[in-house]
Motif scaffolding. Structure first.
Motif, short mmCIF file in Angstrom:
data_model
loop_
_atom_site.label_atom_id
_atom_site.label_comp_id
_atom_site.label_asym_id
_atom_site.label_seq_id
_atom_site.Cartn_x
_atom_site.Cartn_y
_atom_site.Cartn_z
N LEU A 24 0.87 -1.18 0.00
CA LEU A 24 0.00 0.00 0.00
C LEU A 24 0.90 1.22 0.00
CD1 LEU A 24 -2.77 -0.88 2.68
CD2 LEU A 24 -2.97 -0.95 0.18
N ASP A 25 0.49 2.22 -0.78
CA ASP A 25 1.36 3.38 -0.94
C ASP A 25 0.54 4.66 -0.83
OD1 ASP A 25 3.47 5.04 -1.46
OD2 ASP A 25 3.65 4.52 -3.58
N GLU A 26 0.67 5.37 0.30
CA GLU A 26 0.03 6.67 0.51
C GLU A 26 -1.47 6.61 0.24
OE1 GLU A 26 1.37 9.49 1.70
OE2 GLU A 26 3.28 8.45 2.02
N VAL A 27 -2.16 5.70 0.94
CA VAL A 27 -3.60 5.57 0.74
C VAL A 27 -4.33 6.53 1.68
CG1 VAL A 27 -5.58 4.03 0.94
CG2 VAL A 27 -3.42 3.17 -0.02
N ASN A 28 -5.19 7.35 1.09
CA ASN A 28 -6.05 8.25 1.87
C ASN A 28 -7.50 7.85 1.58
OD1 ASN A 28 -4.15 10.43 3.03
ND2 ASN A 28 -3.53 10.28 0.88
N LEU A 29 -8.25 7.62 2.62
CA LEU A 29 -9.58 7.06 2.42
C LEU A 29 -10.43 7.30 3.66
CD1 LEU A 29 -11.12 5.24 0.34
CD2 LEU A 29 -10.37 3.27 1.70
N SER A 30 -11.70 7.55 3.47
CA SER A 30 -12.63 7.66 4.60
C SER A 30 -13.93 6.94 4.24
CB SER A 30 -12.91 9.11 4.95
OG SER A 30 -13.57 9.76 3.88
N ILE A 31 -14.48 6.20 5.21
CA ILE A 31 -15.71 5.43 5.01
C ILE A 31 -16.65 5.78 6.15
CG2 ILE A 31 -16.69 3.10 4.91
CD1 ILE A 31 -14.01 2.10 3.86
N GLN A 32 -17.89 6.12 5.76
CA GLN A 32 -18.90 6.48 6.75
C GLN A 32 -19.60 5.21 7.26
OE1 GLN A 32 -19.36 9.54 7.89
NE2 GLN A 32 -17.87 10.45 6.48
N ALA A 33 -20.12 5.33 8.46
CA ALA A 33 -20.88 4.22 9.03
C ALA A 33 -22.09 3.90 8.16
CB ALA A 33 -21.33 4.56 10.45
#
Length: 678
Positions: A24-33
Motif C-alpha cells: 500500500l502506498d500513501e492511501v487516503n480514504l474515509s468510510i462512513q458508518a
C-alpha cells in the motif's frame, strides 16, 4: 462528525531481502458508518493488504488508521484484538471454520472472548443460524456442510458480537453462482440493517452490488466513487444483528479457561497416536520418580523403624577409649558402679548382657553359636520375638536353670528341617566338642571361666525366637544365638561380676544429652579417668536419617532425569502442534482472541497432556508396587495419595515449564500471517 474509518497516508511495506515492496502506498480514504463499499483490483493490487489493515489484522508501516477517531495504528496487539472483537466481523473466502467444532460452536466463538455466558452464546448462535437458514444444521461439523452453508456459518460468526463493520474477503470466490447470489443478497440485507459492509473482490460483477466502489492498482487508490449523496447514517443495530451483551471480567476468565480446556481435550483427541506417544514419555518419568520415591520411602521407613526402635532410648556404655594414653588399662564396670548409674535421674534401667562364642551340639550336628546371658528385657533390646515355646521366666532366673531359647539360625544349623527343637537337649562347650564327651576344651576368652575340660553344659530348649524387624534389619550376632538365664551364665560360664559393657535405658524425663553428660561425669569420678566411652543413640539415629534422606533425594534425582526427557518431548510435540494449528490461531485472533488467550490455550493443553501422563505414570507405579508386595512380604511398598498429589503437581509444573515456549510462540504470531498459512 468524523468518519467511521479513515486512512491518512497509510502505507504498508514488506521486505524481501534487500528489496522494499510497497503493498500500500500513501492511501487516503474515509468510510462512513452504514456504507456498502466494494474494494476491487487485480491480484497484487493491494486490496487484501488494505482489508487486513482495515480489519486490524495488520498494522500500517506509515500513516494513520483511525476508527471513530481513534488511531488504531498506535495500538498494541491486545487492543487491536479488542477492536476486532467489538467492532468487526470477518467473512473469508475459505470460510476459516474450526473443523473440530460444530456450526453453533463456530458461530459462538467470538462471544467466548467477549466473556458472554454459555447460555447467552448458545441462544445467540442458534438465533443467527436459524435466521440464516441453518436451524437444522447447527450441530454439523464444517466437513458435513456445503460451501454455501459454511459461508453462512461464517456470517453468523461475524454477527455474533454485533459486527458493526463486516469485512468480506472474496465471499463468493469459493461458491457456485446460486450460492454467490444468495451471499450478496445477505450482505445487502445486513447493510440495510445498519452494518457497514466492506467487500473485497476482483470481480466487477460482484462489486456492482455495492453502492461505492474503490479501485486499487499497485497499492494506490486509482478510482473512488465516493460516499453516495443520499447516504444516511444508520441507527442502532437491532434484532438478531444487535450486539451481544458483554460479560463481566470474571465471566470472561471462566469462559477462557473453559474454552482452553475444551480445546485442549479436542486437540488431544484429534491426534490420539501423537498424544499417546507424548504421554508415554511423561508416564515413564512420573512412574520412575514415584516408584523410586515409594521404594526408597518403604525401605527407608522400614530401616529407620527398626534402627530407631533398637536405638531409641538407649545409651550404650563400653569399656575402653581411643584417647587413653599408651599402656593405660581400661577398668571393667563393677556392680556398684552400675548401681550408681541406675540411680541417675532419667535412667529407666541398666541392662548387662554377657556374651561369648561356644560350640553347640545336638545329635551329630554342631555349630559355633553366640551364647548370651539374657535378662527379662533381652528380647526387646535385641529386637527378637518368640515364635515357638516360651521365653525365660522368673523361676529360670532365680534358680539358675539350665534352659535356653535359641534363634532360627541356630535351629537351622542344629536340627533337621521340620524337626521340633522344644524339649531337646543342647550341649555347649568351648572350642570343638569331642564326639565321645572326652577330651576337648580350651579357653573361652574375654576373661570367662572355661567349662571344665571334657565337660559340656547341657541346656534344655524351651523356646525359639526370630528377628522382629520385618526382615529389613536384623540385630544380633552373625552366628546362631543361644539365650540362657544370666544367672546360669554367671555360675556356669563366666563367674566374673564385672562387666565390659552395659546399656542405659532412658525414661525421657531428662534429655538424653543431659543423662549422658551426668553418666560420663559419675563414671569418670569413680574410675579417676575417662577409660570408657558411650554414644547417644538418638543423635546417631538422626545422623542416620540424614544419610537415608540424602540417598532418597539422590535416587529421586536419577528418576527425575527421565521426567526431564519426557518434558522435552512434550515441548517438541507442542511446537509441532503450533505449526500445524497456525491457521486456527489466526482464526481465533481474527475473532478477538488476545495474546494471553492463545498462550493460555496452549499452556492448558500442555498441562492436560502432562497430567494425563502423570495419571498413567502413577497407575503404572501402583501396579508395580502391587507386584512387589505380592512377590515378597518383608517390604511393603505403597503409592500414597500424597504421591498422587505430587505427581499431578510435578506434571503440571512440567507442562507449564515446557509448554511456555510453544505458547509464547503461538501468541506471538501475526494474525494476518497465521491466516495465510494452510
Amino acid at each position: 462528525m468524523h468518519p467511521l474509518i479513515e486512512l491518512r497516508g497509510v502505507g504498508r511495506h514488506y521486505r524481501l531481502g534487500a528489496i522494499d515492496v510497497p503493498a500500500l502506498d500513501e492511501v487516503n480514504l474515509s468510510i462512513q458508518a452504514g456504507e456498502f463499499v466494494a474494494v476491487i483490483g487485480q491480484s497484487g493490487s493491494g486490496k487484501s493488504t488494505l482489508m487486513n489493515v482495515l480489519g486490524c489484522l495488520d498494522n500500517p508501516t506509515v500513516g494513520q488508521f483511525l476508527i471513530d477517531g481513534q488511531d488504531a495504528s498506535q495500538l498494541g496487539p491486545d487492543e487491536l484484538a479488542g477492536l476486532r472483537r467489538e467492532r468487526f466481523g470477518f467473512i473469508f473466502q475459505r470460510y476459516h471454520l474450526l473443523p473440530h467444532m460444530d456450526a453453533r460452536a463456530n458461530a459462538a466463538l467470538p462471544a467466548v472472548y467477549a466473556g458472554a455466558s454459555g447460555s447467552a452464546r448458545r441462544e445467540r448462535a442458534e438465533a443467527l443460524l436459524t435466521r440464516l437458514g441453518l436451524g437444522e444444521r447447527m450441530h454439523h461439523k464444517p466437513n458435513e456442510l456445503s460451501g454455501g452453508q459454511q459461508q453462512r456459518v461464517s456470517i453468523a460468526r461475524s454477527l455474533m458480537n454485533g459486527g458493526q463493520i463486516i469485512l468480506a474477503d472474496e465471499p463468493t470466490g469459493a461458491l457456485d453462482s446460486q450460492s454467490g447470489t444468495e451471499m450478496l443478497a445477505l450482505l445487502r440485507e445486513l447493510n440495510e440493517r445498519g452494518h457497514t459492509i466492506i467487500l473485497v473482490t476482483h470481480d466487477a460483477h460482484v462489486a456492482s452490488h455495492a453502492r461505492r466502489i474503490i479501485e486499487l492498482k499497485d497499492g494506490k487508490v486509482l478510482k473512488d466513487s465516493g460516499t453516495p449523496a443520499d447516504h444516511r447514517l444508520p441507527g442502532p443495530l437491532a434484532g438478531e444483528t444487535a450486539g451481544l451483551a458483554r460479560g463481566s471480567w470474571w465471566g470472561r476468565q471462566q469462559m477462557q479457561w473453559r474454552e482452553a480446556l475444551q480445546s485442549a481435550v479436542q486437540s488431544l483427541q484429534g491426534n490420539r497416536l501423537r498424544t499417546a506417544l507424548s504421554m508415554l514419555g511423561i508416564s515413564i518419568g512420573i512412574a520412575a520418580v514415584v516408584s523410586i520415591l515409594a521404594l526408597t520411602s518403604a525401605a527407608r521407613g522400614s530401616i529407620e523403624k527398626d534402627v530407631g526402635s533398637f536405638l531409641s532410648g538407649r545409651i550404650p556404655v563400653f569399656r575402653g577409649n581411643a584417647n587413653l594414653p599408651p599402656g593405660t588399662q581400661a577398668q571393667a564396670f563393677r556392680p556398684s558402679e552400675i548401681e550408681a548409674i541406675r540411680a541417675l535421674p532419667g535412667v529407666k534401667a541398666v541392662t548387662v548382657e554377657r556374651e561369648t562364642q561356644l560350640t553347640a551340639r545336638h545329635g551329630s550336628r554342631d555349630a559355633m553359636v553366640s551364647v548370651l546371658g539374657a535378662e527379662a528385657q533381652t528380647l526387646a533390646s535385641r529386637k527378637l520375638k518368640l515364635v515357638e515355646g516360651r521365653y525365660l521366666n522368673a523361676m529360670d532366673f532365680a534358680g539358675s536353670a539350665q534352659v535356653a531359647v535359641i534363634d532360627e539360625k541356630a535351629r537351622k544349623s542344629l536340627f533337621k528341617p521340620g524337626e521340633s527343637a522344644l524339649g531337646r537337649t543342647l550341649l555347649v562347650a568351648p572350642q570343638g566338642m569331642p564326639s565321645d564327651g572326652g577330651a576337648g576344651g580350651g579357653g573361652m576368652g574375654g576373661g570367662a571361666a572355661a567349662v571344665p575340660v571334657g565337660v559340656a553344659l547341657p541346656l534344655t530348649i524351651v523356646g525359639v525366637v526370630a528377628p522382629d524387624t520385618g526382615g529389613a534389619v536384623n540385630f544380633g550376632s552373625w552366628l546362631g544365638q543361644v539365650l540362657m538365664p544370666h544367672t546360669t551364665f554367671g555360675r556356669k560360664l563366666d563367674v566374673r561380676v564385672d562387666a565390659d559393657q552395659f546399656n542405659v535405658l532412658l525414661d525421657f524425663t531428662v534429655p538424653p544429652a543431659e543423662v549422658r553428660k551426668q553418666l560420663t561425669y559419675r563414671l569418670k569420678a569413680l574410675h579417676g579417668i575417662e577409660d570408657f566411652d558411650s554414644w547417644n543413640a538418638d543423635e546417631e539415629f538422626r545422623k542416620f536419617q540424614q544419610v537415608t534422606g540424602a540417598m532418597a533425594l539422590l535416587f529421586a534425582g536419577v528418576g527425575a532425569i527421565s521426567l526431564l526427557v519426557g518434558g522435552v518431548g512434550v515441548m517438541n510435540i507442542m511446537l509441532v502442534s503450533v505449526s500445524e494449528r497456525t491457521r486456527e490461531i489466526g482464526i481465533r485472533m481474527a475473532v478477538g482472541a488476545r495474546q494471553g488467550d492463545v498462550r493460555l490455550q496452549f499452556l492448558v493443553e500442555a498441562v492436560v497432556l502432562c497430567c494425563l501422563g502423570g495419571t498413567v505414570g502413577v497407575f503404572l507405579s501402583w501396579l508395580g508396587a502391587q507386584g512387589i508386595n505380592a512377590a515378597q512380604d518383608s517390604l511393603k511398598v505403597e503409592v500414597s495419595w500424597a504421591a498422587l498429589g505430587v505427581a499431578f503437581a510435578v506434571s503440571s509444573f512440567v507442562g507449564l515449564v515446557f509448554g511456555t515456549l510453544p505458547a509464547r510462540r503461538a501468541a506471538a504470531l501475526s494474525p494476518v500471517d497465521a491466516l495465510a498459512r494452510e
